[in-house]
Design a protein around this motif. Structure first.
Motif, PDB file in Angstrom:
ATOM      1  N   GLU A  49      52.418  54.224 -51.284  1.00 33.81           N
ATOM      2  CA  GLU A  49      53.695  54.919 -51.180  1.00 33.81           C
ATOM      3  C   GLU A  49      53.512  56.418 -50.957  1.00 33.81           C
TER       4      GLU A  49
ATOM      5  N   LYS B 122      61.553  57.417 -54.362  1.00 36.42           N
ATOM      6  CA  LYS B 122      62.029  58.433 -53.424  1.00 36.42           C
ATOM      7  C   LYS B 122      62.274  59.756 -54.132  1.00 36.42           C
TER       8      LYS B 122
ATOM      9  N   ARG C  50      54.944  43.489 -49.415  1.00 36.67           N
ATOM     10  CA  ARG C  50      54.179  44.292 -48.466  1.00 36.67           C
ATOM     11  C   ARG C  50      53.086  43.475 -47.778  1.00 36.67           C
TER      12      ARG C  50
ATOM     13  N   ARG D  39      58.949  61.286 -55.330  1.00 41.48           N
ATOM     14  CA  ARG D  39      58.218  61.887 -54.215  1.00 41.48           C
ATOM     15  C   ARG D  39      58.783  63.272 -53.875  1.00 41.48           C
TER      16      ARG D  39
END
Length: 246
Positions: free
Chosen positions: A48, A86, A177, A89
């Motif tokens: 990520e 998100k 993934r 980050r």
């Protein structure tokens, strides 16, 4: 501050004379504060873009002390604030720019807000709200609804889930993934329910016992049996695949 050990198992040698750590050594450090963290979780956070370890010529990951601190910071924000990746980050990027942004305020989103930005009060040890789950997993309502349609996540009440749902959601994301979709996991869900049923069958007499101490002992016995069944399941999967995992 997290302390870095001088050795440990993992990708290649534990550490070099430059002070870099293998992923196994990093795992040992992080587990002092985060007992449930796994190598798979560390690799997921790397995928990520939340940490960027160096690579040896043979491809082994090597983490610096700063990498370990960063991972600890990420895990702490997930654990204590249930922030989506998100937001984490963006927060880390701001810190790298020399800014000191406060963590997002804990609030309930109104109509039309992005569920992924939803962050509520810290949940209890046993329960987590739907909004918190969406935030912790970093997914939207559509993805969560898909998981529910296959019985992989089931609310225990109106918009409330068992706290273990956060772990399940994270693993579902990681498996996704690799192209493993919810429909592929129905057999795994069924197997887990059979294993749980076996444990329940064993501890049921203890729970019905007249002696309060014996009934209380049922909870400890349940945890012991759950741990053993999970270890056996993992060993059987490794044996079937012919692989050894760290």
């Amino acid at each position: 501050m997290l302390q870095t050990p001088s050795g440990g198992a993992g990708d290649g040698a534990a550490a070099t004379d430059t002070g870099l750590l293998s992923i196994g050594a990093v795992l040992s450090v992080l587990r002092e504060e985060f007992p449930e963290v796994t190598i798979s979780k560390i690799r997921f956070l790397e995928s990520e873009g939340l940490v960027e370890p160096r690579r040896t010529p043979s491809g082994y990951r090597k983490f610096s002390a700063e990498d370990v601190e960063r991972l600890g910071h990420v895990l702490r924000m997930q654990r204590d604030h249930y922030l989506p990746l998100k937001v984490i980050r963006e927060h880390l990027a701001a810190m790298e720019r020399g800014e000191a942004p406060p963590l997002p305020a804990l609030s309930r989103p109104g109509d039309g807000e992005d569920p992924a930005e939803c962050v509520l009060e810290k949940p209890t040890a046993a329960r987590i709200g739907r909004c918190q789950l969406l935030a912790a997993a970093g997914v939207d309502e559509q993805r969560l609804a898909e998981w529910e349609s296959y019985g992989l996540l089931v609310p225990v009440g109106d918009g409330v889930y068992d706290a273990e749902a956060v772990t399940v959601a994270g693993l579902l994301m990681e498996l996704g993934r690799y192209g493993i979709e919810p429909r592929h996991l129905r057999a795994m869900k069924a197997a887990a329910e059979r294993e749980a049923g076996l444990v329940e069958q064993v501890v049921a007499p203890l729970r019905r016992h007249r002696n309060p101490q014996t009934r209380a002992h049922a909870e400890d016995r349940t945890k012991e049996l759950a741990g053993l069944t999970m270890k056996l399941h993992a060993a059987l999967v490794r044996s079937a695949l012919g692989v050894r995992l760290p």
